[in-house]
Write a protein that holds these residues in place. Structure first.
Motif, PDB file in Angstrom:
ATOM      1  N   ARG A 167      -7.451  10.824 -11.440  1.00 47.46           N
ATOM      2  CA  ARG A 167      -6.608   9.650 -11.676  1.00 47.46           C
ATOM      3  C   ARG A 167      -5.144  10.034 -11.469  1.00 47.46           C
ATOM      4  N   ASN A 168      -4.821  10.303 -10.204  1.00 51.83           N
ATOM      5  CA  ASN A 168      -3.458  10.714  -9.871  1.00 51.83           C
ATOM      6  C   ASN A 168      -3.123  10.255  -8.460  1.00 51.83           C
ATOM      7  N   SER A 169      -1.911  10.571  -8.013  1.00 49.24           N
ATOM      8  CA  SER A 169      -1.432  10.084  -6.715  1.00 49.24           C
ATOM      9  C   SER A 169      -2.190  10.674  -5.535  1.00 49.24           C
ATOM     10  N   GLY A 170      -2.954  11.730  -5.767  1.00 45.19           N
ATOM     11  CA  GLY A 170      -3.739  12.322  -4.691  1.00 45.19           C
ATOM     12  C   GLY A 170      -4.989  11.530  -4.360  1.00 45.19           C
ATOM     13  N   ASN A 171      -5.310  10.576  -5.217  1.00 46.62           N
ATOM     14  CA  ASN A 171      -6.488   9.738  -5.019  1.00 46.62           C
ATOM     15  C   ASN A 171      -6.032   8.378  -4.498  1.00 46.62           C
ATOM     16  N   ASP A 172      -6.140   8.177  -3.193  1.00 48.00           N
ATOM     17  CA  ASP A 172      -5.635   6.947  -2.569  1.00 48.00           C
ATOM     18  C   ASP A 172      -6.293   5.695  -3.140  1.00 48.00           C
ATOM     19  N   ASP A 173      -7.592   5.772  -3.390  1.00 46.56           N
ATOM     20  CA  ASP A 173      -8.325   4.619  -3.924  1.00 46.56           C
ATOM     21  C   ASP A 173      -7.773   4.218  -5.293  1.00 46.56           C
ATOM     22  N   PHE A 174      -7.513   5.212  -6.122  1.00 44.94           N
ATOM     23  CA  PHE A 174      -6.957   4.958  -7.456  1.00 44.94           C
ATOM     24  C   PHE A 174      -5.568   4.319  -7.351  1.00 44.94           C
ATOM     25  N   VAL A 175      -4.735   4.864  -6.491  1.00 47.76           N
ATOM     26  CA  VAL A 175      -3.374   4.348  -6.311  1.00 47.76           C
ATOM     27  C   VAL A 175      -3.397   2.876  -5.903  1.00 47.76           C
ATOM     28  N   GLU A 176      -4.251   2.540  -4.934  1.00 49.98           N
ATOM     29  CA  GLU A 176      -4.286   1.159  -4.445  1.00 49.98           C
ATOM     30  C   GLU A 176      -4.832   0.201  -5.508  1.00 49.98           C
ATOM     31  N   LYS A 177      -5.795   0.646  -6.285  1.00 49.85           N
ATOM     32  CA  LYS A 177      -6.326  -0.204  -7.354  1.00 49.85           C
ATOM     33  C   LYS A 177      -5.268  -0.460  -8.423  1.00 49.85           C
ATOM     34  N   THR A 183       0.833  -1.198   0.000  1.00 53.53           N
ATOM     35  CA  THR A 183       0.000   0.000   0.000  1.00 53.53           C
ATOM     36  C   THR A 183       0.869   1.250   0.000  1.00 53.53           C
ATOM     37  N   LYS A 184       0.307   2.324  -0.517  1.00 53.13           N
ATOM     38  CA  LYS A 184       0.964   3.636  -0.544  1.00 53.13           C
ATOM     39  C   LYS A 184       2.322   3.580  -1.240  1.00 53.13           C
ATOM     40  N   CYS A 185       2.388   2.855  -2.342  1.00 55.01           N
ATOM     41  CA  CYS A 185       3.649   2.657  -3.060  1.00 55.01           C
ATOM     42  C   CYS A 185       4.052   3.915  -3.835  1.00 55.01           C
ATOM     43  N   GLY A 186       5.240   4.426  -3.562  1.00 56.61           N
ATOM     44  CA  GLY A 186       5.729   5.635  -4.221  1.00 56.61           C
ATOM     45  C   GLY A 186       5.922   5.458  -5.714  1.00 56.61           C
ATOM     46  N   ALA A 187       6.382   4.273  -6.133  1.00 57.56           N
ATOM     47  CA  ALA A 187       6.582   4.023  -7.556  1.00 57.56           C
ATOM     48  C   ALA A 187       5.248   4.020  -8.295  1.00 57.56           C
ATOM     49  N   VAL A 188       4.239   3.405  -7.692  1.00 55.98           N
ATOM     50  CA  VAL A 188       2.908   3.394  -8.304  1.00 55.98           C
ATOM     51  C   VAL A 188       2.357   4.816  -8.376  1.00 55.98           C
ATOM     52  N   LYS A 189       2.572   5.592  -7.314  1.00 51.10           N
ATOM     53  CA  LYS A 189       2.130   6.988  -7.332  1.00 51.10           C
ATOM     54  C   LYS A 189       2.817   7.760  -8.454  1.00 51.10           C
ATOM     55  N   GLY A 190       4.115   7.493  -8.647  1.00 55.33           N
ATOM     56  CA  GLY A 190       4.849   8.154  -9.719  1.00 55.33           C
ATOM     57  C   GLY A 190       4.286   7.805 -11.091  1.00 55.33           C
ATOM     58  N   ALA A 191       3.923   6.532 -11.251  1.00 62.43           N
ATOM     59  CA  ALA A 191       3.335   6.104 -12.526  1.00 62.43           C
ATOM     60  C   ALA A 191       1.966   6.748 -12.740  1.00 62.43           C
ATOM     61  N   CYS A 192       1.195   6.856 -11.657  1.00 65.29           N
ATOM     62  CA  CYS A 192      -0.126   7.497 -11.752  1.00 65.29           C
ATOM     63  C   CYS A 192      -0.009   8.955 -12.175  1.00 65.29           C
ATOM     64  N   ASP A 193       1.089   9.585 -11.762  1.00 64.06           N
ATOM     65  CA  ASP A 193       1.305  10.999 -12.093  1.00 64.06           C
ATOM     66  C   ASP A 193       2.114  11.184 -13.371  1.00 64.06           C
ATOM     67  N   HIS A 194       2.465  10.066 -14.007  1.00 63.09           N
ATOM     68  CA  HIS A 194       3.248  10.090 -15.258  1.00 63.09           C
ATOM     69  C   HIS A 194       4.557  10.862 -15.079  1.00 63.09           C
ATOM     70  N   VAL A 195       5.227  10.580 -13.969  1.00 65.15           N
ATOM     71  CA  VAL A 195       6.492  11.246 -13.663  1.00 65.15           C
ATOM     72  C   VAL A 195       7.575  10.820 -14.655  1.00 65.15           C
ATOM     73  N   GLU A 196       8.366  11.777 -15.084  1.00 63.37           N
ATOM     74  CA  GLU A 196       9.525  11.491 -15.923  1.00 63.37           C
ATOM     75  C   GLU A 196      10.747  12.126 -15.275  1.00 63.37           C
ATOM     76  N   MET A 197      11.735  11.275 -14.939  1.00 60.82           N
ATOM     77  CA  MET A 197      12.945  11.776 -14.291  1.00 60.82           C
ATOM     78  C   MET A 197      14.077  10.782 -14.489  1.00 60.82           C
ATOM     79  N   GLY A 198      15.018  11.125 -15.323  1.00 59.39           N
ATOM     80  CA  GLY A 198      16.190  10.284 -15.523  1.00 59.39           C
ATOM     81  C   GLY A 198      15.842   8.839 -15.842  1.00 59.39           C
ATOM     82  N   ASN A 199      16.574   7.928 -15.223  1.00 64.96           N
ATOM     83  CA  ASN A 199      16.358   6.496 -15.457  1.00 64.96           C
ATOM     84  C   ASN A 199      15.052   5.994 -14.849  1.00 64.96           C
ATOM     85  N   LEU A 200      14.482   6.791 -13.941  1.00 62.12           N
ATOM     86  CA  LEU A 200      13.205   6.405 -13.329  1.00 62.12           C
ATOM     87  C   LEU A 200      12.089   6.353 -14.375  1.00 62.12           C
TER      88      LEU A 200
END
Length: 216
Positions: free
Chosen positions: A150-160, A112-129
Motif C-alpha cells: 500500500r504505497n506509491s510503488g503499487n500503481d493499482d493502489f495509487v489509482e484507486k 492518473t499517476k498523481c504525485g500528491a496522491v503518491k505522497g499521501a500513500c507513502d505518508h510523506v511529511e515535508m514542511g507545509n506539504l
C-alpha cells in the motif's frame, strides 16, 4: 468559437455544460482545436467574464483544464491545487464562481499517476506539504481492497486512492458549502467528479458523483 456572453451563459443548463466539456475533451483526444481567436477573446472579456464551469484540478503540468477540455478565455474558472483537495479558500472561490459569476457546473478532476496522491500513500511529511497531504490521507485509509504494498510503488493502489479522493472531494463540497449544496439541489448548478488519464488524454466522469437536477 464565440466568446461567452452573460446571455449565452444563462442559456446553458448544467447538463449542457457537461456536454460542452465532454465534446471539448474529445477534440483534445483527437488533437483538434475549436477555431477561436484568443486575442479577440481577451478583448471581449476585458469588461467582464461569464464562465460556464468551475473546474478543480491538480497543479500537475499535464492537467490544464483549458487544454484538456479545449476551452478558451472566459470559458472556465480553473482552480488548481496539488491533489485537487479543498479548503475554505477553494470553497469560497467555487461559491463566487457559481453564486456570483453564474457558472453552471462544478467538476472535481483528478488524474492518473498523481504525485500528491503518491505522497499521501507513502505518508510523506515535508514542511507545509504535510498539511496538504493530510487532506488526501482519508482516501488512503478508505481504500480497503489492496492489502499488500500500500504505497506509491503499487500503481493499482495509487489509482484507486486517486478515484476515492475525487469522490470524497465531491461529497465534501456538498457537505461544507451550504450555498453550493442548495444550488445543486435546486438544479441551478450541477457537480461531477472525474479522472484525466495523462497518457490517453481521456477524461472519465463518474456517474455515482454526478448530480444534475433538471429545472422544469
Amino acid at each position: 468559437m464565440k466568446t461567452l456572453t452573460k446571455e449565452m451563459q444563462a442559456a446553458i443548463q448544467p447538463s449542457m455544460a457537461l456536454d460542452i466539456l465532454k465534446e471539448g475533451n474529445k477534440r483534445f483526444m483527437n488533437n483538434l482545436k475549436a477555431n477561436r481567436n484568443l486575442l479577440q477573446q481577451a478583448n471581449e472579456t476585458s469588461d467582464g467574464q461569464h464562465p460556464f464551469a468551475v473546474i478543480l484540478s491538480c497543479i500537475d503540468s499535464r492537467t490544464s483544464a483549458e487544454l484538456i477540455f479545449d476551452q478558451g478565455l472566459g470559458d472556465v474558472f480553473s482552480v488548481r491545487i496539488a491533489g485537487n483537495i479543498i479548503n475554505e479558500d477553494i470553497l469560497g472561490s467555487m461559491e463566487f464562481g457559481c453564486k456570483v459569476a453564474g457558472s453552471k457546473i462544478i467538476v472535481v478532476l483528478g488524474h492518473t499517476k498523481c504525485g500528491a496522491v503518491k505522497g499521501a500513500c507513502d505518508h510523506v511529511e515535508m514542511g507545509n506539504l504535510t498539511a496538504l497531504l493530510s487532506k488526501i490521507q482519508p482516501a488512503v485509509y478508505d481504500e480497503k481492497s489492496v492489502l499488500e504494498n500500500r504505497n506509491s510503488g503499487n500503481d493499482d493502489f495509487v489509482e484507486k486512492v486517486a478515484v476515492i479522493n475525487v469522490k470524497r472531494t465531491v461529497h465534501a463540497i456538498m457537505e461544507r458549502s451550504p450555498i453550493l449544496k442548495e444550488m445543486i439541489q435546486a438544479g441551478t448548478i450541477g457537480i461531477v467528479g472525474g479522472t484525466h488519464n495523462i497518457t490517453t488524454g481521456e477524461v472519465q466522469f463518474y456517474d455515482d458523483t454526478l448530480i444534475i437536477n433538471n429545472i422544469d
